[in-house]
Each structure stands twice: as C-alpha cells, then as structure tokens.
Enzyme design. Structure first.
Site, mmCIF file in Angstrom:
data_model
loop_
_atom_site.group_PDB
_atom_site.id
_atom_site.type_symbol
_atom_site.label_atom_id
_atom_site.label_comp_id
_atom_site.label_asym_id
_atom_site.label_seq_id
_atom_site.Cartn_x
_atom_site.Cartn_y
_atom_site.Cartn_z
ATOM 1 N N SER A 79 0.834 -1.310 0.066
ATOM 2 C CA SER A 79 0.053 0.086 -0.083
ATOM 3 C C SER A 79 0.701 1.292 -0.051
ATOM 4 O O SER A 79 1.965 1.196 0.126
ATOM 5 C CB SER A 79 -0.962 -0.026 1.390
ATOM 6 O OG SER A 79 0.009 0.066 2.470
ATOM 7 N N ASP A 175 -2.048 12.333 30.705
ATOM 8 C CA ASP A 175 -1.508 11.276 30.040
ATOM 9 C C ASP A 175 0.022 10.851 30.758
ATOM 10 O O ASP A 175 0.839 11.601 30.762
ATOM 11 C CB ASP A 175 -1.213 10.913 28.501
ATOM 12 C CG ASP A 175 -0.937 9.869 27.871
ATOM 13 O OD1 ASP A 175 -0.805 8.795 28.710
ATOM 14 O OD2 ASP A 175 -0.960 9.734 26.793
ATOM 15 N N HIS A 206 -5.039 9.163 28.494
ATOM 16 C CA HIS A 206 -4.407 8.669 27.329
ATOM 17 C C HIS A 206 -5.609 8.364 26.496
ATOM 18 O O HIS A 206 -6.428 7.604 26.904
ATOM 19 C CB HIS A 206 -3.620 7.341 27.655
ATOM 20 C CG HIS A 206 -2.754 6.758 26.510
ATOM 21 N ND1 HIS A 206 -1.829 7.433 25.900
ATOM 22 C CD2 HIS A 206 -3.073 5.363 26.080
ATOM 23 C CE1 HIS A 206 -1.447 6.437 25.092
ATOM 24 N NE2 HIS A 206 -2.078 5.400 25.142
#
Length: 232
Positions: A79, A175, A206
C-alpha cells in the site's frame, strides 16, 4: 498519495481526485476493526477527505516483536499505534520504496517509554512502572530492553533520519506518556532533523478521544489532524 480513478469506457480513464493515504493503527491491542478505533478512522476520513488503511498486523505476545513492525512495513509496501507508525517512518528514512512518498506522521498520545523515568508524569516506583514496562517486555518476549530505540527514540542516534518532512505530536495533560511525547517533539526540533514538527496538547487522559469522540477536545484534535493531513 492515493489515486481514485473513474472509467467512462474500458479505454478512457478519468482522474477524479488525488487523495492522501492515511495508515492508522494501535499498539499491541485489539485488531483493525475494533469499534472505537474503526469509528475514529471513519471520522478522520470524513473530516480530512482521505483514504485510510488500518493494518491488521499480527499481535503479541503470541507473535513477538518485530513481527508487528514487519507486518506493518509489508502493508505499506503493498500500500500503527503511534509507536508502530513512528517506526515505519523511521524505516522509510533508510529503506526507500518506489512510488511511495511518506509525507508526514501524526502521533496520537504515542507509547514511548524507557528504562529510566523522565519528566513529572512518570512514577519513580518500579512496581508502579511495571504495567507500562510489560506492554513492551511481554510483546517482545523479553528479547528487547526498555531502551530499544523503537520504544525510546530519545536514545536513538538515527533520530535525525526520520523519513518524512512533517510531524504532529498530540499529547494529553493527564497522560502518563505525556512527557515522552513532549521531549520527543523537542528532540526533533533541536537535534538535527530537517523537517517541520508541531505539537498539540489538550486536557484529558491517554487516548480519551476514543471513549469521548464527541467531546470538545476530541473534536479539536480531529480538526488539527485533518488540517495537518491536508497541508502539503
């Protein structure tokens, strides 16, 4: 970049639009079709007008590192968390692919870690750190230490060879990985990398945007990522 082609006859292709290709993934958890991630990818596709590819790489601990990295690299050649996406771009800096130009990378609350705590968000207690340590150690079957450059890019001597021209680092103020993301941004900015690096900090924990995709800050993040992808 990806191309979408329309055909009015077997011999007459008409180019409709040139679209960016976004490769998306999460580190070591769930698969490419896990609903919160899948929904977020669809939101990004709609907002940024891109083609998205989620890599369903083999996961640990049954399939230890480096298998997820190798699977993701093969998918790009034909890809993931931000950590895997980052390492794919590092690899693109040394292994060129014909016909593929990696323009940029957006790291959403990246899982970067290390043997020694840094900043103010990380615990200094070894027992408290064990859960985060084990994400890496279990998935690698203890074959790689916590200062492996794939996990701790701050110690990577090849940091300046990152194979893209722009980076967006997204961090959240609550986080535990927040400081790692910030210091990574600072390292790219000051240690010889020649591209353009940006940072965005929001309130939240997070990957909060997966659980609260309609929240104000999740929408602001989506808008910023969309703008980043659209820029040359």
């Amino acid at each position: 970049m990806a191309y979408v082609l329309g055909f009015t006859s077997p011999s007459l292709p008409i180019l409709i639009k040139k679209l960016p290709l976004v490769v998306y993934g999460g580190f070591g958890l769930h698969n490419a079709f896990f609903p919160p991630h899948d929904t977020y990818v669809y939101s990004l596709v709609k907002k940024a007008n891109v083609v998205a590819l989620s890599v369903d790489y083999r996961q640990g601990p049954k399939n230890p590192l480096s298998i997820p990295y190798d699977d993701s690299w093969e998918a790009i050649k034909d890809s993931a968390g931000a950590n895997i996406a980052y390492n794919m771009v590092m690899r693109a800096g040394s292994e060129k692919l014909d016909g593929l130009n990696v323009n940029g990378i957006a790291l959403i609350h990246p899982y970067f870690w290390g043997n020694k705590p840094i900043g103010t968000h990380e615990s200094r207690d070894a027992t408290s750190r064990l859960e985060r340590d084990n994400i890496w150690l279990i998935n690698s079957q203890n074959a790689f230490g916590l200062d492996d450059p794939r996990l701790n890019p701050l110690v990577d001597p090849k940091l300046s060879s990152l194979g893209c021209s722009k980076v967006l680092v997204l961090i959240a103020e609550k986080d535990i990985y927040r400081d790692r993301g910030f210091y990574y941004y600072e390292a790219l900015r000051t240690k010889g990398w020649k591209g353009n690096v940006e940072i965005m900090e929001t309130p939240g924990t997070h990957v909060f945007q997966l659980n609260f995709p309609d929240s104000k800050y999740a929408q602001e993040m989506l808008e910023r990522i969309s703008s980043f992808v659209k820029k040359p």
